[in-house]
Scaffold this active site. Sequence first.
Site, mmCIF file in Angstrom:
data_model
loop_
_atom_site.group_PDB
_atom_site.id
_atom_site.type_symbol
_atom_site.label_atom_id
_atom_site.label_comp_id
_atom_site.label_asym_id
_atom_site.label_seq_id
_atom_site.Cartn_x
_atom_site.Cartn_y
_atom_site.Cartn_z
ATOM 1 N N HIS A 110 -2.240 -7.305 4.901
ATOM 2 C CA HIS A 110 -1.786 -7.355 6.295
ATOM 3 C C HIS A 110 -2.861 -6.882 7.283
ATOM 4 O O HIS A 110 -2.680 -7.046 8.493
ATOM 5 C CB HIS A 110 -0.536 -6.498 6.492
ATOM 6 C CG HIS A 110 0.675 -7.012 5.797
ATOM 7 N ND1 HIS A 110 1.132 -8.311 5.936
ATOM 8 C CD2 HIS A 110 1.553 -6.401 4.947
ATOM 9 C CE1 HIS A 110 2.219 -8.485 5.206
ATOM 10 N NE2 HIS A 110 2.498 -7.343 4.593
ATOM 11 N N ASP A 147 2.573 -12.063 -3.069
ATOM 12 C CA ASP A 147 3.376 -11.019 -2.442
ATOM 13 C C ASP A 147 4.501 -11.676 -1.648
ATOM 14 O O ASP A 147 4.330 -12.768 -1.095
ATOM 15 C CB ASP A 147 2.488 -10.196 -1.510
ATOM 16 C CG ASP A 147 3.155 -8.934 -0.982
ATOM 17 O OD1 ASP A 147 2.826 -7.846 -1.482
ATOM 18 O OD2 ASP A 147 3.995 -9.044 -0.060
ATOM 19 N N HIS A 149 5.635 -10.942 1.157
ATOM 20 C CA HIS A 149 5.297 -11.011 2.580
ATOM 21 C C HIS A 149 4.016 -11.828 2.763
ATOM 22 O O HIS A 149 3.090 -11.722 1.961
ATOM 23 C CB HIS A 149 5.076 -9.606 3.152
ATOM 24 C CG HIS A 149 6.238 -8.688 2.975
ATOM 25 N ND1 HIS A 149 6.347 -7.828 1.896
ATOM 26 C CD2 HIS A 149 7.346 -8.502 3.736
ATOM 27 C CE1 HIS A 149 7.477 -7.143 1.997
ATOM 28 N NE2 HIS A 149 8.097 -7.538 3.102
ATOM 29 N N ASP A 231 6.758 -7.504 -4.869
ATOM 30 C CA ASP A 231 7.974 -7.259 -4.104
ATOM 31 C C ASP A 231 8.858 -8.494 -3.973
ATOM 32 O O ASP A 231 9.889 -8.443 -3.298
ATOM 33 C CB ASP A 231 7.650 -6.677 -2.720
ATOM 34 C CG ASP A 231 6.419 -7.283 -2.073
ATOM 35 O OD1 ASP A 231 5.883 -8.261 -2.618
ATOM 36 O OD2 ASP A 231 5.985 -6.755 -1.031
#
Length: 294
Positions: A110, A147, A149, A231
């Site tokens: 991120h 991931d 996200h 995740d």
Amino acid sequence: MGEGHPEQPARLRVVLDALKTPDFDELEWREAPRATREQIATVHPAHYVDEILAAIPEHGLRYLDGDTSVCPDSGEAALRAAGSVVAAVDAVMAGDDETVFCAVRPPGHHAEPEHAMGFCLFNNVAIGAAHARDQYGLKHIAVVDFDVHHGNGTQAMFENEPYWFYGSIHQSPLYPGTGKANETGVAHNIQNLLLPPMSGSGEFRLAAERYLLPALLEFRPDLLFVSAGFDAHEGDPLAQLNLQDDDFEWITKELKNIARQTSDGRIISVLEGGYDLPALASSSAAHVKALMLD
């Protein structure tokens, strides 16, 4: 990150403990060195690197955004997280290793060029990609990010680099709200595959088989990085996908098959998210076991 935060020290402890079982007796362990300011500044402006390191407090926590804070040890952790990926590039290019797993905190995907967010300070995989390009002359470099996200920071660093490929399979809608299908980069070098909440193994594997893996094979990377977030597991509290340990093992084997065809088998995997501790431990173990297969 503070008491009760999902990005907690126990995340790394459970991963390391899972890799100390008899199944991993052949695993070689190395301590991560610190990345230099110059290595990080290949993808982050030098002033940003200085600002992050200057923000590290002597005591307590300092918040960089609403959910990303730093403590007295965060600078050391962030330098070693980035440094582990640089060292991994050196190892695979020297022929010491074919596959490497970087067990790091904080995560990195991120982190944008001038903005820390989503628990991330420096973009570890992008720093590794720049090191591979600048030190070894590798031209085609790919990151596959599973991931849950979207890796907005990695995409921001890759989208204007026509010889870099970024492919992400992520839940949508979900934080950070980026990673739409029409975000394709300057040379169609970005591929975003969106899975709706409650998607499971079938949807994940179909998206990978139909779109991601063929695109990656066509790109033919000289070096493949994996942003290995766990995740998307059904047990994770921060998202709503329903993947199992077997899915992470499956995608790892598929990526290894492509790496054998394009990059002499070289894969560098870097830990990103994963916030249910038992699921993180079992998924990362399945992933690393697949990386170790001949």
